[in-house]
Each structure stands twice: as structure tokens, then as C-alpha cells.
Design an enzyme around this catalytic site. Structure first.
Site, PDB file in Angstrom:
ATOM      1  N   CYS A   7       0.869  -1.210  -0.026  1.00  0.00           N
ATOM      2  CA  CYS A   7       0.048  -0.014   0.159  1.00  0.00           C
ATOM      3  C   CYS A   7       0.930   1.226  -0.138  1.00  0.00           C
ATOM      4  O   CYS A   7       0.341   2.418   0.231  1.00  0.00           O
ATOM      5  CB  CYS A   7      -1.077   0.000   1.182  1.00  0.00           C
ATOM      6  SG  CYS A   7      -2.037  -1.567   1.308  1.00  0.00           S
ATOM      7  N   LYS A  52      -8.764  -0.207  10.358  1.00  0.00           N
ATOM      8  CA  LYS A  52      -8.562  -1.029   9.484  1.00  0.00           C
ATOM      9  C   LYS A  52      -7.808  -2.231   9.825  1.00  0.00           C
ATOM     10  O   LYS A  52      -6.504  -1.956   9.953  1.00  0.00           O
ATOM     11  CB  LYS A  52      -8.092  -0.622   7.949  1.00  0.00           C
ATOM     12  CG  LYS A  52      -8.180  -1.706   6.891  1.00  0.00           C
ATOM     13  CD  LYS A  52      -7.533  -1.009   5.668  1.00  0.00           C
ATOM     14  CE  LYS A  52      -7.530  -2.080   4.253  1.00  0.00           C
ATOM     15  NZ  LYS A  52      -7.189  -1.470   3.196  1.00  0.00           N
ATOM     16  N   ARG A 100       0.520  -7.280   5.279  1.00  0.00           N
ATOM     17  CA  ARG A 100       0.010  -5.989   5.625  1.00  0.00           C
ATOM     18  C   ARG A 100       0.236  -5.438   7.174  1.00  0.00           C
ATOM     19  O   ARG A 100      -0.218  -4.468   7.617  1.00  0.00           O
ATOM     20  CB  ARG A 100      -1.265  -5.570   5.011  1.00  0.00           C
ATOM     21  CG  ARG A 100      -1.455  -5.841   3.460  1.00  0.00           C
ATOM     22  CD  ARG A 100      -2.385  -4.776   2.889  1.00  0.00           C
ATOM     23  NE  ARG A 100      -2.853  -5.037   1.614  1.00  0.00           N
ATOM     24  CZ  ARG A 100      -2.256  -5.316   0.397  1.00  0.00           C
ATOM     25  NH1 ARG A 100      -0.982  -4.758   0.361  1.00  0.00           N
ATOM     26  NH2 ARG A 100      -2.810  -5.536  -0.566  1.00  0.00           N
ATOM     27  N   LYS A 136     -13.375  -1.533   9.316  1.00  0.00           N
ATOM     28  CA  LYS A 136     -13.408  -2.846   8.216  1.00  0.00           C
ATOM     29  C   LYS A 136     -12.337  -3.475   8.786  1.00  0.00           C
ATOM     30  O   LYS A 136     -11.510  -3.551   9.173  1.00  0.00           O
ATOM     31  CB  LYS A 136     -12.643  -1.887   7.136  1.00  0.00           C
ATOM     32  CG  LYS A 136     -12.554  -2.788   6.176  1.00  0.00           C
ATOM     33  CD  LYS A 136     -11.658  -2.137   4.934  1.00  0.00           C
ATOM     34  CE  LYS A 136     -11.269  -3.161   3.711  1.00  0.00           C
ATOM     35  NZ  LYS A 136     -10.280  -2.581   2.879  1.00  0.00           N
ATOM     36  N   SER A 166     -15.060  -8.191   1.223  1.00  0.00           N
ATOM     37  CA  SER A 166     -15.358  -9.358   0.253  1.00  0.00           C
ATOM     38  C   SER A 166     -15.354 -10.720   0.920  1.00  0.00           C
ATOM     39  O   SER A 166     -16.260 -11.393   0.292  1.00  0.00           O
ATOM     40  CB  SER A 166     -14.234  -9.536  -0.803  1.00  0.00           C
ATOM     41  OG  SER A 166     -12.680  -9.606   0.156  1.00  0.00           O
ATOM     42  N   TYR A 193     -21.093  -5.273  -1.134  1.00  0.00           N
ATOM     43  CA  TYR A 193     -21.123  -5.942  -2.515  1.00  0.00           C
ATOM     44  C   TYR A 193     -22.638  -6.354  -2.468  1.00  0.00           C
ATOM     45  O   TYR A 193     -23.170  -6.587  -3.691  1.00  0.00           O
ATOM     46  CB  TYR A 193     -20.243  -7.091  -2.695  1.00  0.00           C
ATOM     47  CG  TYR A 193     -18.763  -6.350  -2.488  1.00  0.00           C
ATOM     48  CD1 TYR A 193     -17.961  -6.009  -3.380  1.00  0.00           C
ATOM     49  CD2 TYR A 193     -18.127  -6.548  -1.200  1.00  0.00           C
ATOM     50  CE1 TYR A 193     -16.909  -5.443  -3.495  1.00  0.00           C
ATOM     51  CE2 TYR A 193     -16.717  -6.054  -1.137  1.00  0.00           C
ATOM     52  CZ  TYR A 193     -16.249  -5.599  -1.903  1.00  0.00           C
ATOM     53  OH  TYR A 193     -14.774  -5.150  -1.965  1.00  0.00           O
TER      54      TYR A 193
END
Ligand code: PBG
Ligand code: ZN
Length: 324
Positions: free
Chosen positions: A130, A195, A217, A248, A274, A313
Site C-alpha cells: 500500500c 482497518k 500488511r 473494516k 469481500s 457488495y
């Protein structure tokens, strides 16, 4: 025999009564629909782990965005899959980058729909991290400059709101500063304030082609075990000028959503990510759960936990189900 004094069931006996005492409701106004814009033309490629979600080239993004607007969903959250990636994620802040072109097409053809952009480097770097790599890790302060350039470039192309998801320290302040210096003081920042480094992002990385090529990450995203730290992360983003704060992933972190709701008065967003989507779709396809019921229950849980905005989504399905 014991005779109950409190009879909770009295008020549950009919749908009319249940409707009257219902504490939480989900509205189409709460929804944001994420979309993946891919370089090229004639592309509409389904993500294998996310049935119903596609990588699409711009003309197909525009077509689906019209459908999203017609369903009453106020906004989309855009991710880009560029033609080429490099070490410094050049496409992220190029005026002719994939996101910049997509924003212009959306603002021209679907002006009533708010366009929010994901501001991060991982979709544009060849190493999939990122930010900029120095000594084997993502370098914080040199990444800030690129993120600010990226956000400015999105806004210059017409983005209505920017959503930094990189988790560098100080990025909200850096972005706010550059936007203000360039006359964009009216553009809000929705910060991915809290996050977590989550396994639930797996399917997204297939969708955005952003899997890190080495390591993970965890040196910048939060440890799933930490709750108090979420308040510090949110506090610093708010101080730096975040207009909306986000938690998140969603379902595994509803305690954090509630903590932030209790602590802060800012609009609060939750990202139903997701992997959460894939689990429901996968189980529903096998007939193991009732998709509509489970999705609406999940949306209700976000609102009950204190979220105002749900990035999901499932947004198009939810909008259809709520309309009936
Ligand atoms: C990019 C980004 C990610 C998601 C949103 N923005 C992936 C990641 O951090 O690895 C995840 C979204 C999802 O799983 O639906 N930083
Ligand atoms: Zn990223």
C-alpha cells in the site's frame, strides 16, 4: 407455578406490533456499492470468489452505475485495475490513470451518483503493497506524498469524496492539506480509520489483483486482537480532518463499530468486505442458508451496532429487497 410478570411476547405477536417497536431499520440511503474498474474495453469478468461482482472496463462500469443509481443507491466506491503496475504506483496519480478516466466517464454519464474513490497504492504497485518500499517495508512518510497526489488527482477528475485505505500514519492530514491548498476544501474524506489486517480481504485481492508479492500488511494494518487501539486510530484521523470514519471488516468487528459510535458523533461507516460476501454467497449457492434473510439480518446488525453507512457488495440486492 411461576407466573411471569413481564411478557415480552405480547409485543411480538403480530407483524404490525413488531413493526411498531422495531428499533433499527436499514434504508437504501445507507448503502455504498464498490466497483472494480479495469483498463481496456469490452471487459466484464466475474470474480470467481465473488459471484455477481465483476472487473469491468469503463463502458460497463457506466452501464452498471446507471442501474445502481436507478435502484436509489447514493454512491459507489471505486477501485482501479491499471494497464500496468510499477514500483511507485504511477497510474494511481496519473491524470490519465484508470480511476481518473472512470471518474470522468461516471460524472459525465451518471451525474446523479456520488463517486467515492479508494485512495491507496496497492492496486498500482507491482509489489502489491500500500505504499513505497524502503528496506523491505512500506515507508510511511514518502508514501504520504503519493497518497496526497493520488487523492488530489481523483478530485481534479471529479471525485465527490476520497477514501484513504492505506493505513499510513498521517495520511488524512496530508490529504486534507493538499486538497485545501488546491481549493478543494469542500471535498470530504471518508477515512478507513480502523482497518484490521484481515484474512477476509482474500477475495478482494483477486478482484483488485493486489496481493502483496512478499510479506503481508501487518506492519501497517491493525492487529485483529486490539480494541483500545481502534479508539486511538479513530481519534488521530478525526483530529487530522476525517469527515466520516470507517471500521473494516464489518461482521467480525461489530464491537469496534459500537465503541466508535459511543465515542464519536461523526458519521460512521462499516465495510462489509469481500470475504464476508463470499461466505454468504458460497453458503447460499449450496442451499445452506437463505441468502435474502441472512443478508438483511447482516445489514441490520451493522445498523444496530451503530453504523450509518454500509459499504457492501450486496448493495444492489439489498436495494431491490427493500423496495418490495
Ligand atoms: C486496499 C483495500 C483493500 C480493501 C479495500 N481497500 C484490501 C487490502 O487492504 O488488502 C478490502 C476490501 C474487501 O475485502 O472487500 N488497501
Ligand atoms: Zn492498499
Amino acid at each position: 407455578m411461576f407466573i411471569p410478570q413481564f411478557r415480552a411476547r405480547r409485543i411480538r405477536g403480530s407483524e404490525t406490533f413488531r413493526r411498531m417497536v422495531r428499533e433499527t431499520s436499514v434504508s437504501v440511503n445507507d448503502l455504498v456499492y464498490p466497483m472494480f474498474s479495469a483498463f481496456g474495453s469490452g471487459i466484464r469478468k466475474e470474480i470467481s470468489s465473488m459471484p455477481g461482482i465483476y472487473q469491468q472496463s469503463i463502458e460497463n462500469i457506466v452501464a452498471e452505475a446507471k442501474e445502481v443509481l436507478a435502484l436509489g443507491i447514493p454512491a459507489v466506491l471505486l477501485f482501479g485495475i491499471p494497464e500496468a503496475k510499477d514500483a511507485i504506483g504511477s497510474d494511481a496519480y496519473s491524470d490519465t490513470g484508470i480511476i481518473q478516466e472512470t471518474i470522468r466517464a461516471l460524472k459525465k454519464n451518471v451525474p446523479g451518483l456520488a463517486v467515492i474513490t479508494d485512495v491507496c497504492m496497492c492496486e498500482y504497485t507491482d509489489h502489491g503493497h500500500c505504499g513505497l518500499i524502503k528496506n523491505g517495508d512500506v515507508d510511511n512518510d514518502s508514501t504520504l506524498e503519493l497518497l496526497a497526489r493520488e487523492a488530489l488527482s481523483h478530485v481534479q477528475a471529479g471525485a465527490d469524496m476520497v477514501a484513504p485505505s492505506d493505513m499510513m500514519d498521517g495520511r488524512v492530514g496530508a490529504i486534507r492539506g493538499v486538497l485545501d491548498e488546491n481549493g478543494y476544501d469542500a471535498i470530504p474524506i471518508m477515512s478507513y480509520a480502523v482497518k484490521y489486517a484481515s484474512g477476509y480481504y482474500g477475495p478482494f485481492r483477486e478482484a483488485a489483483e493486489s496481493t502483496p508479492q512478499f510479506g503481508d500488511r501487518r506492519s501497517y494494518q491493525m492487529d485483529p486482537a486490539n480494541r483500545r487501539e481502534a479508539l486511538r486510530e479513530a481519534a488521530s484521523d478525526i483530529e487530522e480532518g476525517a469527515d466520516i470514519i470507517m471500521v473494516k471488516p464489518g461482521l467480525p468487528y461489530l464491537d469496534i463499530v459500537r465503541d466508535l459510535r459511543n465515542e464519536y458523533d461523526l458519521p460512521l461507516a462499516v465495510y462489509n468486505v469481500s470475504g464476508e460476501y463470499s461466505m454468504i454467497k458460497g453458503a447460499a449457492e449450496r442451499g445452506w442458508i437463505d441468502e435474502k434473510r441472512v443478508v438483511l439480518e447482516t445489514m441490520t446488525s451493522f445498523k444496530r451496532a451503530g453504523a450509518d453507512i454500509i459499504i457492501t457488495y450486496h448493495a444492489k440486492d439489498v436495494a431491490r429487497w427493500l423496495a418490495r
